[in-house]
Design an enzyme around this catalytic site. Structure first.
Site, PDB file in Angstrom:
ATOM      1  N   HIS A 198      16.398 -48.394  74.316  1.00 12.10           N
ATOM      2  CA  HIS A 198      17.430 -47.806  75.180  1.00 12.10           C
ATOM      3  C   HIS A 198      17.839 -46.420  74.697  1.00 12.10           C
ATOM      4  CE1 HIS A 198      17.615 -51.874  76.863  1.00 12.10           C
ATOM      5  NE2 HIS A 198      17.933 -51.211  77.974  1.00 12.10           N
ATOM      6  N   LYS A 231      20.181 -56.006  91.448  1.00 10.32           N
ATOM      7  CA  LYS A 231      20.226 -56.265  90.002  1.00 10.32           C
ATOM      8  C   LYS A 231      21.252 -55.322  89.354  1.00 10.32           C
ATOM      9  CE  LYS A 231      17.878 -58.639  87.961  1.00 10.32           C
ATOM     10  NZ  LYS A 231      17.215 -59.821  87.456  1.00 10.32           N
ATOM     11  N   ASP A 275      19.807 -50.244  70.863  1.00  8.31           N
ATOM     12  CA  ASP A 275      18.443 -50.459  70.351  1.00  8.31           C
ATOM     13  C   ASP A 275      17.647 -49.172  70.544  1.00  8.31           C
ATOM     14  OD1 ASP A 275      16.903 -50.562  72.913  1.00  8.31           O
ATOM     15  OD2 ASP A 275      18.186 -52.282  73.291  1.00  8.31           O
ATOM     16  N   CYS A 292      18.507 -47.708  80.699  1.00  6.70           N
ATOM     17  CA  CYS A 292      17.102 -47.284  80.594  1.00  6.70           C
ATOM     18  C   CYS A 292      16.546 -46.801  81.924  1.00  6.70           C
ATOM     19  CB  CYS A 292      16.216 -48.367  79.983  1.00  6.70           C
ATOM     20  SG  CYS A 292      16.012 -49.830  81.004  1.00  6.70           S
ATOM     21  N   TYR A 293      17.130 -47.283  83.054  1.00  6.03           N
ATOM     22  CA  TYR A 293      16.639 -46.832  84.363  1.00  6.03           C
ATOM     23  C   TYR A 293      17.068 -45.387  84.658  1.00  6.03           C
ATOM     24  CZ  TYR A 293      15.558 -51.735  84.781  1.00  6.03           C
ATOM     25  OH  TYR A 293      15.058 -52.992  84.543  1.00  6.03           O
ATOM     26  N   ASP A 309      22.000 -50.721  76.966  1.00  3.40           N
ATOM     27  CA  ASP A 309      21.825 -51.000  78.400  1.00  3.40           C
ATOM     28  C   ASP A 309      23.156 -50.770  79.138  1.00  3.40           C
ATOM     29  OD1 ASP A 309      22.223 -52.762  80.585  1.00  3.40           O
ATOM     30  OD2 ASP A 309      20.876 -54.296  79.873  1.00  3.40           O
ATOM     31  N   HIS A 358      10.007 -52.098  91.521  1.00  4.96           N
ATOM     32  CA  HIS A 358      10.819 -51.980  90.313  1.00  4.96           C
ATOM     33  C   HIS A 358      10.737 -50.546  89.790  1.00  4.96           C
ATOM     34  CE1 HIS A 358      12.237 -52.585  86.236  1.00  4.96           C
ATOM     35  NE2 HIS A 358      12.753 -53.721  86.651  1.00  4.96           N
ATOM     36  N   ARG A 362      16.082 -52.661  90.267  1.00  5.88           N
ATOM     37  CA  ARG A 362      15.620 -53.204  91.552  1.00  5.88           C
ATOM     38  C   ARG A 362      16.816 -53.697  92.349  1.00  5.88           C
ATOM     39  NH1 ARG A 362      13.011 -58.912  89.531  1.00  5.88           N
ATOM     40  NH2 ARG A 362      13.711 -58.753  87.382  1.00  5.88           N
ATOM     41  N   ASP A 382      21.546 -50.424  84.389  1.00  8.79           N
ATOM     42  CA  ASP A 382      21.044 -50.465  83.008  1.00  8.79           C
ATOM     43  C   ASP A 382      20.666 -49.030  82.624  1.00  8.79           C
ATOM     44  OD1 ASP A 382      19.366 -50.586  80.759  1.00  8.79           O
ATOM     45  OD2 ASP A 382      18.375 -52.429  81.371  1.00  8.79           O
TER      46      ASP A 382
END
Ligand SMILES: CC(C)=CCC/C(C)=C/CC/C(C)=C/COP(=O)(O)OP(=O)(O)O
Ligand SMILES: [Zn+2]
Length: 442
Positions: free
Chosen positions: A381, A280, A378, A285-286, A371, A235, A277, A283
């Site tokens: 993020h 998936k 938020d 934040c990645y 996201d 991850h 990952r 997003d």
């Protein structure tokens, strides 16, 4: 993590172009298609806009972000009850985001934060999620990074380094890894937060690092990324943490770097952002967890200079992943030495594509980041989207301490440019420099 579906409400029927028969799409496939539709619709607007309008469409809404963030530091509504054990995180997410935007809070608010975090500090070392809560490594990392970001002598000297060392030692378990709190889970996050804090405060020693590298090594999976614990799934969050630990303890050569690079680069998808990952959804934040990990690898390859195959030369096993320290330098200087390597190697991901995802799909006009389209903004993020944005803006920049990125490397107007970060700790670079100067005196 493919979710298969058999119920008629959770799947759809369509005709495969490759076969005669009817195929069912899984929930995962349906969700992926829906995200792609939303994202491509946004990108279509950009593609069809007249050239002079495009820079404004990818504008960073600086003032709106500062307003959203500062408001969150002063007062949060009852919905935030669930984050009661994460209050130092809220301080870090908000204050780091404000620092990335090149702003700071007034001295009264700054003093309030220092006082609040002092009340979260446990008498036996480390920080809890709020006053009176048990000390926890994640909130300890958040508290220390917050105080580093505030950058005042009062903030730095509020940290009890002696007790912190005792706390970190208490969290270290038999096999060498760390647990998150007394009786808590042992994982890669715990190792990263412990090693990052110790390195930042100049208390990292051979006792703390003993066998941590073996634990991280045992978490690298067959895919190439790093999992939270041995046997789990690779991850992005854990990959960043594991890799950063290995660099901070000077053991990056233990990892299978070609397979790590292979796994990480393929996490950037057609949506232009990163997924956490395999199979998936993208997003925002990645952008930091994966983009930051790739920035760390870029620096490692640069440390090997022209010897690295990815920089167009021959790699030597020994020089490739170890930061060279001169005689007398401490292990805690690895973080500093790391940023002194002048980048020779280009970025390992599409940096403009990532900025496009962040500014068009994650950014919220009213301030804050999310996201993906359809989700709410938020503070978490906002922090990691801005961190990822900074990493991508500076990834061609050889020496962010002394040089600015070229306008070609910043999507939109140059005023979109954020402050550079130190990618091992995720604090703004000049905040790190000031803290290092303070703590290296001990
Ligand atoms: C410093 C520190 C404490 C770092 C934490 C690193 C981090 C973000 C770890 C990720 C944890 C995880 C498995 C999330 C999966 O969530 P999910 O299943 O909701 O998301 P996904 O579908 O995107 O995988
Ligand atoms: Zn996220």
């Amino acid at each position: 993590m493919e979710s298969s579906s058999s119920s008629p409400t959770s799947s759809t029927h369509c005709f495969s172009p490759h076969s005669q028969g009817e195929v069912k799409l899984t929930i995962t496939q349906l969700e992926q298609e829906s995200v792609e539709r939303n994202v491509f619709e946004i990108y279509r607007h950009l593609a069809e806009a007249p050239p002079q309008a495009k820079p404004f469409m990818v504008q960073l809404w600086h003032d709106e972000h500062v307003e959203f963030l500062t408001k969150g530091l002063r007062k949060l509504g009852p919905n935030f009850d669930v984050l009661d054990a994460n209050r130092p995180w809220l301080c870090y997410w908000i204050l780091h985001s404000i620092a990335l935007l090149g702003e700071h809070v007034d001295s009264e608010l700054e003093n309030n934060v220092v006082d609040f975090l002092s009340r979260c500090q446990d008498k036996d070392g480390g920080y809890g999620g709020g006053p009176g809560q048990m000390p926890h490594l994640a909130t300890t990392y958040a508290a220390v990074n917050t105080l580093v970001t505030l950058g005042s002598e009062r903030a730095f000297s509020s940290i009890d380094r002696g007790k912190m060392y005792e706390f970190l030692l208490r969290m270290k378990e038999r096999r060498g890894a760390f647990r998150m709190h007394d009786g808590g889970e042992i994982d890669v996050r715990a190792c990263y937060t412990a090693v990052s804090v110790a390195s930042m405060l100049n208390i990292l020693d051979s006792v703390l690092i003993k066998d941590v590298g073996n634990f991280i090594w045992s978490c690298q999976t067959y895919e190439g990324g790093i999992a939270g614990e041995p046997g789990s799934e690779a991850h992005g969050g854990y990959t960043f943490c594991g890799l950063a630990v290995m660099i901070l303890i000077n053991e990056a050569d233990k990892l299978d770097m070609p397979s790590l690079i292979d796994w990480a680069v393929f996490r950037q998808g057609v949506e232009c952002g990163f997924q956490g990952r395999t199979n998936k959804l993208v997003d925002g934040c990645y952008s930091f967890w994966q983009g930051g990990a790739l920035a760390l690898i870029q620096k490692l390859l640069s440390a090997a200079g022209k010897e690295s195959p990815l920089c167009g030369g021959q790699a030597s096993e020994e020089s490739m992943y170890n930061i060279t320290l001169s005689r007398g330098e401490k292990l805690s200087d690895v973080g500093f030495a790391f940023m002194n390597e002048k980048t020779e190697c280009g970025p390992l991901f599409h940096t403009i594509a990532l900025q496009q995802y962040l500014l068009l799909c994650s950014q919220v006009h009213e301030g804050g980041f999310r996201d993906k389209p359809g989700k709410s903004r938020d503070h978490y993020h906002s922090c990691y989207c801005l961190s990822g944005l900074s990493v991508s803006q500076y990834s061609h920049c050889k020496d962010p301490r002394h040089n600015s990125p070229s306008p070609n490397d910043v999507l939109g107007q140059y005023s979109n440019l954020l402050e550079p970060i130190h990618p091992l700790y995720n604090v703004v670079l000049d905040k790190y420099d000031k803290a290092r100067e303070f703590f290296s005196a001990f």
